[in-house]
Design a protein around this motif. Structure first.
Motif, PDB file in Angstrom:
ATOM      1  N   THR A   1       0.623  -1.284   0.089  1.00  0.00           N
ATOM      2  CA  THR A   1       0.062  -0.051  -0.195  1.00  0.00           C
ATOM      3  C   THR A   1       0.544   1.008   0.152  1.00  0.00           C
ATOM      4  O   THR A   1       0.442   2.085  -0.848  1.00  0.00           O
ATOM      5  CB  THR A   1      -1.261   0.375   1.057  1.00  0.00           C
ATOM      6  OG1 THR A   1      -1.383  -0.883   1.063  1.00  0.00           O
ATOM      7  CG2 THR A   1      -2.036   1.591   1.244  1.00  0.00           C
ATOM      8  N   THR A   2       2.198   1.299   0.560  1.00  0.00           N
ATOM      9  CA  THR A   2       2.932   2.853   0.808  1.00  0.00           C
ATOM     10  C   THR A   2       3.698   2.241  -0.109  1.00  0.00           C
ATOM     11  O   THR A   2       3.774   3.510  -0.812  1.00  0.00           O
ATOM     12  CB  THR A   2       3.707   2.609   2.469  1.00  0.00           C
ATOM     13  OG1 THR A   2       4.336   1.033   1.724  1.00  0.00           O
ATOM     14  CG2 THR A   2       2.900   2.202   2.940  1.00  0.00           C
TER      15      THR A   2
ATOM     16  N   ILE B   1       1.250   4.543  -2.740  1.00  0.00           N
ATOM     17  CA  ILE B   1       0.995   5.686  -1.885  1.00  0.00           C
ATOM     18  C   ILE B   1       2.116   6.685  -2.335  1.00  0.00           C
ATOM     19  O   ILE B   1       1.888   7.791  -2.373  1.00  0.00           O
ATOM     20  CB  ILE B   1       1.372   6.257  -1.247  1.00  0.00           C
ATOM     21  CG1 ILE B   1      -0.559   5.163  -0.441  1.00  0.00           C
ATOM     22  CG2 ILE B   1       1.713   7.002  -0.177  1.00  0.00           C
ATOM     23  CD1 ILE B   1      -0.744   5.199   0.867  1.00  0.00           C
ATOM     24  N   HIS B   2       3.006   6.141  -1.989  1.00  0.00           N
ATOM     25  CA  HIS B   2       4.791   6.851  -2.299  1.00  0.00           C
ATOM     26  C   HIS B   2       4.962   7.081  -3.937  1.00  0.00           C
ATOM     27  O   HIS B   2       5.683   7.880  -4.468  1.00  0.00           O
ATOM     28  CB  HIS B   2       6.130   5.845  -2.137  1.00  0.00           C
ATOM     29  CG  HIS B   2       6.164   6.319  -0.573  1.00  0.00           C
ATOM     30  ND1 HIS B   2       5.276   5.885   0.772  1.00  0.00           N
ATOM     31  CD2 HIS B   2       6.962   7.275   0.077  1.00  0.00           C
ATOM     32  CE1 HIS B   2       5.980   5.919   1.337  1.00  0.00           C
ATOM     33  NE2 HIS B   2       6.526   6.983   1.578  1.00  0.00           N
TER      34      HIS B   2
ATOM     35  N   TYR C   1       1.992   7.710  -6.325  1.00  0.00           N
ATOM     36  CA  TYR C   1       1.576   8.541  -5.941  1.00  0.00           C
ATOM     37  C   TYR C   1       2.226  10.113  -5.531  1.00  0.00           C
ATOM     38  O   TYR C   1       2.292  10.993  -6.486  1.00  0.00           O
ATOM     39  CB  TYR C   1       0.368   8.195  -5.837  1.00  0.00           C
ATOM     40  CG  TYR C   1      -0.802   9.763  -5.307  1.00  0.00           C
ATOM     41  CD1 TYR C   1      -1.500  10.153  -6.733  1.00  0.00           C
ATOM     42  CD2 TYR C   1      -0.981  10.582  -4.553  1.00  0.00           C
ATOM     43  CE1 TYR C   1      -2.433  11.059  -6.325  1.00  0.00           C
ATOM     44  CE2 TYR C   1      -1.394  11.682  -4.083  1.00  0.00           C
ATOM     45  CZ  TYR C   1      -2.888  11.767  -5.448  1.00  0.00           C
ATOM     46  OH  TYR C   1      -2.916  12.608  -5.813  1.00  0.00           O
ATOM     47  N   LEU C   2       2.222   9.886  -4.862  1.00  0.00           N
ATOM     48  CA  LEU C   2       4.141  11.349  -3.946  1.00  0.00           C
ATOM     49  C   LEU C   2       4.877  12.025  -4.456  1.00  0.00           C
ATOM     50  O   LEU C   2       4.848  12.885  -4.840  1.00  0.00           O
ATOM     51  CB  LEU C   2       3.643  11.047  -2.468  1.00  0.00           C
ATOM     52  CG  LEU C   2       2.590  10.853  -1.367  1.00  0.00           C
ATOM     53  CD1 LEU C   2       3.160  10.166  -0.284  1.00  0.00           C
ATOM     54  CD2 LEU C   2       2.293  11.650  -1.410  1.00  0.00           C
TER      55      LEU C   2
ATOM     56  N   PHE D   1       0.568  10.559   5.310  1.00  0.00           N
ATOM     57  CA  PHE D   1      -0.830  10.093   5.225  1.00  0.00           C
ATOM     58  C   PHE D   1      -1.557  11.377   4.888  1.00  0.00           C
ATOM     59  O   PHE D   1      -2.135  11.830   4.093  1.00  0.00           O
ATOM     60  CB  PHE D   1      -1.296   9.537   6.487  1.00  0.00           C
ATOM     61  CG  PHE D   1      -2.766   9.183   6.882  1.00  0.00           C
ATOM     62  CD1 PHE D   1      -3.462   8.881   6.162  1.00  0.00           C
ATOM     63  CD2 PHE D   1      -3.956  10.626   7.791  1.00  0.00           C
ATOM     64  CE1 PHE D   1      -5.141   8.534   6.594  1.00  0.00           C
ATOM     65  CE2 PHE D   1      -4.986  10.427   7.421  1.00  0.00           C
ATOM     66  CZ  PHE D   1      -5.841   9.624   7.040  1.00  0.00           C
TER      67      PHE D   1
ATOM     68  N   LEU E   1      -1.045  12.537   1.275  1.00  0.00           N
ATOM     69  CA  LEU E   1      -2.148  11.843   0.634  1.00  0.00           C
ATOM     70  C   LEU E   1      -3.359  12.481   0.514  1.00  0.00           C
ATOM     71  O   LEU E   1      -3.798  12.970  -0.405  1.00  0.00           O
ATOM     72  CB  LEU E   1      -2.321  10.349   0.719  1.00  0.00           C
ATOM     73  CG  LEU E   1      -3.002   9.278  -0.070  1.00  0.00           C
ATOM     74  CD1 LEU E   1      -2.413   9.899  -1.115  1.00  0.00           C
ATOM     75  CD2 LEU E   1      -2.783   8.168   1.124  1.00  0.00           C
TER      76      LEU E   1
END
Length: 430
Positions: free
Chosen positions: A14-15, A18-19, A21-22, A77, A80
């Protein structure tokens, strides 16, 4: 341990997403190709690896990873969340800019045609339309097709969004750290019970959960909680699970101040899910040695002020249903069966969800924790999907359920929208 490793694996995937996307929003969209973009990519990769490394490392005793890893988890978090919220206005802004650019380029109108004739007056010549480009060419314009976007403006917009998101995420995280590390708030609540004898009206239960002794909180944390509870001069003390995140060898000294808890009719403890990750057998013995009665699928008769109340406790729902002895799962029948139905019963159960089964035994009141009140807004909205009550007083199938926010935290040392809490539950006769 296997459950923890599985959780870390899912979190790592998951992270990672997310990273990615970041990285796109904070690095790729805000830089041009070159060393700054490469440096940003490396930073994003390191931070992506830091999160699972922190969770696995702290389990292995690498506590130095805790502060940087958990703080980044909180900042990540909120980055995001803020960037996701900005997606719609950013899209609208880009569309507006594109439309303006498409209509902003001026055009030069073609000259009016002129009627030209020959010099001979007697002959009626054919009229010829002559424009600026000559008699045989169509009118010309200077219209230029506008680009569908302006790279400079797009870069400026992305950088503005990144700066706003970064400052917001850091600001919220800083506020959350201050709240989480501050003293627990005292919540006083009166709960009427129909079966409570009038002589027991006003019986007070100091309730605390989710102390979470571990890599970021130690003995001083326990001492502050014990001092706050003792100031309440309660009749009973209930510690409803998730005391520790580590073994007795690591955290025994940090838990030692619990022996100083004071109450008129005793202090009681039930296991939370984190006790089963930390060596439940050893911790049950240690807590009992410190003077707290551990209710493992058991019931205790409380005689107070000329009346009688049943205080019951069940093991956490995450315990192994097929386990035996101290590691056994919850057994509501053992804790609540064959009791005098005319007596009021208060059940200690770590998770609010236990009330679904407890209600089948006509439990008057259940005291729980586990949710941390959501701990980090808007994560409380996700908790509602798993637990019937997130914070405060609620009801499940006729059983009243009171959920305290907990005095500690798990993971990031951050609390936003859910202050740490110690609750004084005052029972009233209806």
């Amino acid at each position: 341990m296997l459950a923890v490793l599985g959780f870390v694996g899912v979190l790592a995937l998951t992270t990672g997403l997310i990273h990615l996307y970041l990285w796109k929003r904070l690095v790729r969209d805000t830089t041009t190709p070159g060393r700054w973009r490469r440096a940003g990519g490396i930073a994003a990769l390191v931070l992506a690896l830091l999160v699972p490394a922190t969770l696995a490392g702290t389990q292995a005793g690498l506590y130095w990873l805790a502060w940087p890893g958990y703080l980044w988890l909180a900042v990540m978090f909120y980055l995001l969340v803020v960037l996701a919220v900005l997606e719609v206005p950013m899209l609208v802004t880009r569309l507006v800019l594109r439309r303006r650019l498409a209509t902003a380029e001026p055009t030069t109108a073609a000259p009016e045609p002129v009627l030209v004739t020959t010099a001979e007056p007697t002959t009626a010549p054919e009229p010829v339309l002559v424009g600026a480009a000559g008699p045989s060419e169509p009118p010309a314009t200077d219209a230029v097709t506008a680009p569908d976007h302006d790279p400079a403006r797009r870069l400026l917009l992305a950088r503005g969004a990144a700066i706003f998101a970064g400052l917001t995420a850091i600001g919220i995280t800083g506020y959350g750290v201050r709240t989480a590390l501050g003293p627990p708030r005292l919540d006083r609540v009166q709960i009427p019970l129909a079966k409570l004898p009038r002589s027991m009206d006003g019986l007070r239960i100091a309730t605390v959960s989710d102390i979470h002794l571990g890599p970021l909180r130690g003995r001083a944390h326990t001492e502050r909680i014990v001092a706050a509870i003792n100031r309440l001069d309660a009749d009973l003390v209930a510690v409803v699970g998730d005391l520790v995140d580590g073994s007795v060898a690591e955290l025994g000294p940090a838990a030692a101040p619990l022996r100083d808890l004071r109450s008129r009719y005793g202090s009681f403890f039930v296991t939370g899910n984190h006790e089963y990750y930390s060596g439940v057998e050893e911790w049950v013995q240690e807590v009992d040695r410190l003077g707290l009665r551990v209710l493992q699928n058991q019931r205790q008769e409380i005689q107070a002020r000329g009346g009688v109340l049943d205080l019951a406790g069940v093991n956490d729902l995450d315990a192994d249903p097929a386990g035996t002895g101290l590691a056994a799962g919850p057994d509501f029948a053992a804790a609540l069966g064959d009791r005098d139905p005319s007596r009021p019963v208060v059940l200690l159960a770590h998770q609010p969800l236990a009330a679904v089964e407890a209600a089948q035994y006509d439990v008057d009141l259940q005291l729980s924790g586990h949710t941390h009140g959501g701990q980090i807004v808007p994560f409380n909205l996700v908790v509602r999907l798993a637990q019937p009550v997130v914070s405060g007083l609620g009801e499940v199938d006729g059983t009243k359920v009171y959920v305290t926010n907990g005095a500690g935290f798990w993971g990031p040392p951050v609390r936003v929208g859910a202050e740490p809490q110690i609750s004084l539950v005052e029972l009233r006769s209806a």
